[in-house]
Enzyme design. Structure first.
Site, PDB file in Angstrom:
ATOM      1  N   HIS A 510      28.659   8.514  19.606  1.00  0.00           N
ATOM      2  CA  HIS A 510      28.540   7.001  18.858  1.00  0.00           C
ATOM      3  C   HIS A 510      29.957   6.495  19.792  1.00  0.00           C
ATOM      4  CE1 HIS A 510      31.807   7.168  15.886  1.00  0.00           C
ATOM      5  NE2 HIS A 510      31.518   8.116  16.230  1.00  0.00           N
ATOM      6  N   CYS A 511      29.874   5.541  19.125  1.00  0.00           N
ATOM      7  CA  CYS A 511      31.272   3.824  19.508  1.00  0.00           C
ATOM      8  C   CYS A 511      31.144   3.566  18.434  1.00  0.00           C
ATOM      9  CB  CYS A 511      31.134   3.247  20.842  1.00  0.00           C
ATOM     10  SG  CYS A 511      29.610   2.470  20.461  1.00  0.00           S
ATOM     11  N   LEU A 512      31.525   1.904  18.412  1.00  0.00           N
ATOM     12  CA  LEU A 512      31.812   1.062  17.469  1.00  0.00           C
ATOM     13  C   LEU A 512      30.245   0.498  17.144  1.00  0.00           C
ATOM     14  CD1 LEU A 512      33.390  -0.262  15.181  1.00  0.00           C
ATOM     15  CD2 LEU A 512      33.618  -2.104  16.521  1.00  0.00           C
ATOM     16  N   GLY A 514      27.235   1.167  19.260  1.00  0.00           N
ATOM     17  CA  GLY A 514      25.681   1.653  20.103  1.00  0.00           C
ATOM     18  C   GLY A 514      26.114   0.933  21.320  1.00  0.00           C
ATOM     19  N   PHE A 539      29.589   3.455  14.401  1.00  0.00           N
ATOM     20  CA  PHE A 539      30.005   3.656  13.134  1.00  0.00           C
ATOM     21  C   PHE A 539      29.849   2.158  12.839  1.00  0.00           C
ATOM     22  CE2 PHE A 539      34.657   3.840  11.762  1.00  0.00           C
ATOM     23  CZ  PHE A 539      34.501   4.681  10.775  1.00  0.00           C
TER      24      PHE A 539
END
Length: 565
Positions: A510-512, A514, A539
Site C-alpha cells: 500500500h501507499c497513501l 493506492g 492508507f
C-alpha cells in the site's frame, strides 16, 4: 366535455400530476386535495429550518393555492381530506378539516399521491410523548423548532441514520444543539457500503455527534433515551427518522392491490387495478431497473417523473417506464455523499457476481488551492464488466461523478467505456483523468486479471495473522502514521531492495491512496512475482475503515497515527 381530474395529495407527485395535466389540457377541471395546510413544498429542505439556513419555515412552501389557481388554473384545496373513494360511481368523499363538512366530488380520472407516513414503533415506551417528533411537512418542522426553543432544549437524539436523519443531525449541530445519533444497523446511510460509510461516521464524530450504531431505542422519557444495550442518553427531545411506510389506507379500502413491498401496485403507466385510478410517489412500488425487482423509493425526481408519465397516459401519449436506479446525494457538514445503482449488499441479496474498485484521486489538480481527496467506489458485474453502481464522498462536487455513472448505468455501459470517456478538464475543476476514468482503468485491469487487490477491510486480519505488509510511501510519510506491522520500503528504493520481497509468500502493498502501490505491484509482476496484492485505497482507506470503531469500541488499534490527525 372537459375532463374532471381529482388529485389526492399536493406535494411532489400530486402537484406534478396536476401541472402536467394542465399543460396537456387547458380545458380540464383539475382539483387537488391536501389534508395539510400547505401544498407544493420542498420536503428535502425541511431540516434546514433548524439551523437557520432557511430563516422562515413558510419559505419552504414553493407555491400556495392562490398561485396555483391564478397561474395554472388548478384548484388546490388545503385542509381537506379525502376519506373515501367510490370507484363504481367515480366519486370521492371529501372532509373539510376546519368545519368538518363533507361533500362528494365526481372525477373522470383520479390520481393517488398520498405519500408515506413516518414509522413510529409502538413497541418503544414513550414513543407518543410530546417530546417525540417526526419530520414530514412544514407543520412538523415548525412544531419541532418551537418545542426546542420554548423548552430551552440543549440535547437532542435523532433515531435513524438515513438521509433525513443525517440532514437533521447536521442542522441540529449547526443550530447549536448537542446531538446523539442512534442507528440500529452497523453503519449510517444504508444506500452506501460499510467501508464508505466510515468516512461519514468519522465526519460526524469530528463534529461532536455522539454516533451509536448497532443499537436501538427501547424507551423515551422527558430527559433520557434508553437503548437496548442498557445505555442511557441525556436528551430533551427525540426526532424519529426511521424511514416511512406507504400510506395505502384509501387504496386498500377501495380494493386497490397492494404489492409485496407494501406499496400500491401499479402497471408501467402507473395505473392501479381499478380503472381510472392512478397512483404515484412514495405510496407506490416501483421496478428496479437493474434487478427487475419491486421496491419502494422515496425520492422527489422519480415521483415527478411517475406523475408526468401517468398524466401522459391519460392523454394518449406514449410513455416508457424503464424503472429506477435510485440516484441520490446529501451533504454531511464539509463532506458530500452521492450514490447510484447497486451497493455490495444489493448485489449479494440478488445473487449478482460483482467486483469493486476504490480510487482516491484529488478532486482537482494538486497544485490548486483547496484540492481534497475524492473517495470513489465503483461496483461492476463479473465477468461481464457491466457497471452496477458507484458511491463518491468528498468535499467537492461528488454529484458530478455519480451523475456520469447514473448515465452509464442507464445506457448499460461497461467499465471499459469509462476508460476513454471524454469529460471536462481544467485544473480548478478536476484532474486530467477524472475519478470515473481512473476507476474504469482499474476495473478493466481487474476484469482482465492484470493485477490483484484486496480491500482495506481485510487489513486488520492481515495484521493479526502476521502477513507481510509493505508501505511504499516515503520515510517522512511513514513516520507521520502507518499500519503498525507494515515495513517501509519506499517506491523510490524498492528496485534496490528486491531481496526484501519474498517470492514464496503473499505480499500486500500500500501507499497513501493506492496509486504508487499499484505501480509497484505492476513492476513486481513484470519481474515475475505472482504473489503481490495492492491494497485498494491504501492508507487513506485503511484509516477511514478503522477510525470509527477505534473511537467507539475499546480495541487495539492497527494504526500508529491516522493520516487525517
Amino acid at each position: 366535455m372537459s375532463k374532471k381530474i381529482v388529485v389526492i395529495g399536493g406535494v411532489a407527485g400530486g402537484a406534478s400530476a396536476a401541472a402536467r395535466c394542465r399543460r396537456l389540457d387547458e380545458h380540464a377541471q383539475i382539483t387537488m386535495y391536501e389534508k395539510g395546510p400547505d401544498v407544493s413544498f420542498s420536503n428535502c429542505s425541511l431540516p434546514y429550518y433548524l439551523s437557520g439556513v432557511i430563516e422562515d419555515a413558510d419559505d419552504i412552501v414553493l407555491m400556495n393555492p392562490w398561485e396555483l389557481k391564478h397561474q395554472y388554473n388548478i384548484d388546490a384545496i388545503v385542509n381537506h381530506e379525502v376519506t373515501e373513494i367510490d370507484a363504481k360511481n367515480q366519486t370521492v368523499t371529501v372532509k373539510n378539516l376546519l368545519d368538518e363538512t363533507i361533500e362528494d366530488v365526481a372525477y373522470d380520472e383520479l390520481f393517488l399521491s398520498p405519500g408515506a407516513v413516518p414509522i413510529r414503533p409502538q413497541s418503544i415506551s414513550g414513543i407518543n410523548n410530546e417530546n417525540v417528533f417526526t419530520i414530514r411537512n412544514v407543520v412538523d418542522i415548525k412544531s419541532l423548532y418551537d418545542y426546542l426553543t420554548n423548552h430551552s432544549i440543549t440535547d437532542v437524539t435523532v433515531v435513524g441514520g438515513g438521509f433525513i436523519g443525517i440532514e437533521t443531525v447536521e442542522n441540529l449541530v449547526n443550530g447549536g444543539f448537542n446531538v446523539n445519533l442512534v442507528e440500529g444497523e452497523d453503519h449510517v446511510l444504508n444506500t452506501i457500503d460499510y467501508d464508505m460509510a466510515q468516512i461519514i461516521q468519522r465526519t460526524l464524530l469530528n463534529h461532536k455527534v455522539n454516533v451509536i450504531v448497532g443499537d436501538t431505542v427501547t424507551a423515551i422519557s422527558e430527559t433520557n433515551v434508553t437503548l437496548k444495550s442498557g445505555r442511557q442518553l441525556k436528551t430533551g427531545a427525540v426526532v424519529l427518522a426511521l424511514g416511512v411506510t406507504p400510506d395505502t389506507r384509501l387504496a386498500e379500502a377501495v380494493g386497490i392491490k397492494i404489492g409485496s413491498t407494501g406499496g400500491i401496485q401499479v402497471d408501467q403507466n402507473f395505473r392501479t387495478n381499478i380503472p381510472h385510478i392512478y397512483a404515484v410517489g412514495d405510496a407506490v412500488e416501483v421496478i428496479n431497473r437493474q434487478t427487475h425487482q419491486r421496491q419502494k423509493l422515496s425520492l422527489a425526481f422519480p415521483a415527478q417523473m411517475e406523475a408526468r408519465q401517468a398524466a401522459d397516459h391519460i392523454y394518449g401519449r406514449q410513455t416508457h417506464n424503464r424503472g429506477v436506479i435510485g440516484s441520490q446525494c446529501v451533504p454531511v457538514f464539509e463532506m458530500n455523499v452521492a450514490a447510484t445503482g447497486l451497493t455490495e449488499k444489493n448485489c449479494q441479496k440478488n445473487h449478482i457476481d460483482y467486483r469493486t474498485v476504490m480510487v482516491i484521486p484529488k478532486d482537482k489538480v494538486l497544485l490548486m488551492p483547496g484540492a481534497k481527496p475524492l473517495f470513489f467506489k465503483l461496483i461492476f458485474a463479473y465477468p461481464t464488466g457491466e457497471i452496477l453502481g458507484a458511491q463518491a464522498i468528498g468535499e467537492g462536487r461528488v454529484d458530478k461523478q455519480i451523475d456520469v455513472i447514473a448515465t452509464m448505468i442507464t445506457n448499460h455501459n461497461h467499465v471499459e467505456d469509462l476508460e476513454n470517456l471524454e469529460l471536462c478538464y481544467q485544473p480548478k475543476f478536476s484532474t486530467a483523468k477524472n475519478a470515473v476514468n481512473m476507476a474504469g482503468l482499474v476495473a478493466t485491469n481487474i476484469l482482465n486479471e492484470e493485477f490483484y487487490q484486496i480491500s482495506a477491510s481485510q487489513v486488520r486480519r492481515l495484521v493479526e495473522q502476521h502477513e507481510l505488509i509493505i508501505d511504499v510511501r516515503e520515510p517522512d510519510e511513514y513516520e507521520k502514521g502507518h499500519v503498525v506491522s507494515a515495513i517501509n520500503i519506499p517506491m523510490s528504493e524498492f528496485r534496490e531492495r528486491l531481496d526484501e520481497f519474498p517470492r514464496d509468500k503473499p505480499i500486500y502493498i500500500h501507499c497513501l491512496s493506492g496509486q504508487r502501490s499499484y505501480n509497484v505491484v505492476r513492476a513486481l509482476m513484470n519481474l515475475g512475482y505472482t504473489n503481490v496484492y495492492n491494497i485498494a485505497g491504501s492508507f487513506m482507506a485503511i484509516c477511514e475503515y478503522e477510525y470509527f470503531n477505534d473511537q467507539v469500541q475499546p480495541r487495539e488499534s492497527i494504526i500508529d497515527t491516522y493520516w487525517f490527525d
